[in-house]
Design a protein around this motif. Structure first.
Motif, short mmCIF file in Angstrom:
data_model
loop_
_atom_site.label_atom_id
_atom_site.label_comp_id
_atom_site.label_asym_id
_atom_site.label_seq_id
_atom_site.Cartn_x
_atom_site.Cartn_y
_atom_site.Cartn_z
N UNK A 153 -6.13 5.69 -0.94
CA UNK A 153 -6.91 4.77 -0.12
C UNK A 153 -7.07 3.48 -0.90
N UNK A 154 -6.65 2.37 -0.29
CA UNK A 154 -6.71 1.08 -0.98
C UNK A 154 -7.55 0.08 -0.19
N UNK A 155 -8.15 -0.82 -0.92
CA UNK A 155 -8.77 -1.99 -0.31
C UNK A 155 -7.81 -3.14 -0.55
N UNK A 156 -7.40 -3.82 0.51
CA UNK A 156 -6.28 -4.77 0.38
C UNK A 156 -6.58 -6.08 1.12
N UNK A 157 -6.22 -7.18 0.46
CA UNK A 157 -6.33 -8.49 1.11
C UNK A 157 -4.96 -8.91 1.62
#
Length: 424
Positions: free
Chosen positions: A249-253
């Motif tokens: 699970x990633x937080x991505x811009x």
């Protein structure tokens, strides 16, 4: 031959990581810290002497159990006058200059050292130490969280090698990363195509003291983010070592969408393209129109803000992801690195997951003769022999196009081709 990673040095001497960003206000603190780095390099060389057959430091020890004196005799025979050799001579040797510089830059950046501090390290004689120091080094290698030696319970001062396929010390000697990893002379060539590697094999080492071969690769990621990129790559490397790779699970811009969001994805491989590193993965993407859609996407590593591994039963989405990716408890070929390589061969560019389309390029005849003819391009790059073939291709696309806007664009292109053919 190889250079030790920052990670490896800090595993051997954990104090390095704890004190890396600690203020060094006086010369005594600086000297103590430089001694830690020198000690870490010496420990790394000792480790290499046991396990890396390709290393200049490797020594053959016939006995199962051996003491430090036996090892000293072997190394001093293998490398005469080793105690009087400088660290830079032992470690950097005939390595290409740009590898030397990259390693030195990483040391300076990680430990906030001056050029004078670095020179003090490079000019140190790390084996001009007492036998007691070397015995303590052996003891240290046996006391690590992942021991590199096993100490005998019955034979005083005797050790044996760790015999295990899971020994991590040499796993780290076979990958190239931009930061915090080593580069081996032979293995890095496998990352080049055949044409490049042929020349590189001949010219990687210095000739009469001079480096004659260079590869200029642009890397546009800001320096402040480069350590983070290396950390993500290192995390992924550990995930990929597992027999059953889990999703992350990633937080991505997303710069193209100008949005930041969380995505659950199955990571497959990292590629250097368009001057940065990309993680190719299957799952949720910034492009998706529905939360139910699972797609391929290339995530730029420096735009990943957080990353963690999750279980396959984390949610309904991960369960659905697993049912699609796994086939009879094995990874479906359609979600493997080999599949990505196959797709990259089918069309020019790196976004293999987007719609393929035909691109027509017209070169000035003189330019074509001097710069294009007899050069190797992408496998789909083919010469069209006459203008009639071009017209036929465009007409076929106009007839099959449903999108009215694209149809108009191709009609305009056909008109330009007609005009060009009249001028010829």
């Amino acid at each position: 031959m190889s250079l030790p990673t920052i990670t490896t040095l800090e595993e051997l001497v954990p104090e390095l990581a704890r004190l890396a960003n600690y203020p060094k206000s006086d010369q005594k603190q600086i000297d103590n810290f430089l001694n830690l780095i020198q000690n870490a390099v010496r420990l790394w060389i000792i480790e290499q002497s046991f396990y890396d057959f390709n290393s200049d430091f490797f020594v053959e020890i016939d006995q199962e159990w051996f003491d430090c004196i036996t090892w000293i005799d072997k190394l001093w025979t293998k490398i005469p006058d080793v105690q009087n050799k400088k660290l830079e001579d032992l470690l950097l040797g005939e390595y290409p200059l740009f590898y030397q510089q990259k390693w030195q830059e990483q040391i300076i950046a990680r430990y906030q050292l001056s050029s004078e501090n670095l020179q003090q390290i490079l000019s140190s004689h790390i084996f001009k130490v007492t036998q007691r120091t070397l015995r303590n080094n052996f003891k240290r290698l046996a006391q690590l969280n992942q021991p590199k030696l096993i100490k005998s319970a019955s034979l005083k001062g005797h050790y044996k090698k760790v015999v295990s396929s899971s020994l991590n010390s040499l796993d780290n000697c076979n990958l190239i990363k931009h930061n915090n990893d080593i580069i081996t002379e032979n293995n890095w060539l496998s990352f080049l195509n055949d044409g490049l590697s042929t020349i590189a094999e001949l010219l990687t080492t210095k000739i009469n003291g001079h480096q004659r071969f260079f590869i200029q690769a642009e890397y546009i990621v800001p320096e402040a983010l480069q350590d983070k990129v290396a950390d993500w790559a290192d995390n992924l490397k550990e995930f990929w070592k597992q027999s059953l790779i889990s999703p992350i699970k990633i937080k991505y811009y997303s710069a193209s969408k100008n949005i930041t969001n969380y995505y659950i994805i199955y990571p497959v491989s990292i590629h250097y393209s368009q001057r940065a590193y990309y993680l190719y993965a299957f799952g949720e993407t910034p492009d998706q129109n529905s939360s139910q859609a699972l797609q391929w996407y290339g995530y730029r590593l420096e735009r990943i803000l957080s990353l963690k591994q999750i279980a396959w039963d984390f949610s309904d989405l991960t369960k659905r992801l697993r049912s699609q990716i796994h086939k009879n408890d094995k990874i479906n070929h359609l979600y493997s690195p080999d599949y990505i390589q196959e797709q990259l061969e089918l069309a020019y560019g790196f976004s293999f997951y987007r719609e393929f389309n035909t691109m027509l390029l017209r070169f000035d005849q003189d330019y074509y003769q001097r710069h294009v003819k007899n050069t190797i391009r992408h496998s789909t790059f083919q010469k069209i022999e006459n203008i009639q073939e071009v017209k036929k291709m465009i007409i076929e696309q106009i007839d099959s196009e449903i999108d009215n806007t694209k149809k108009i664009q191709r009609e305009k292109l056909l008109a330009k081709v007609n005009c060009a053919s009249e001028d010829v």
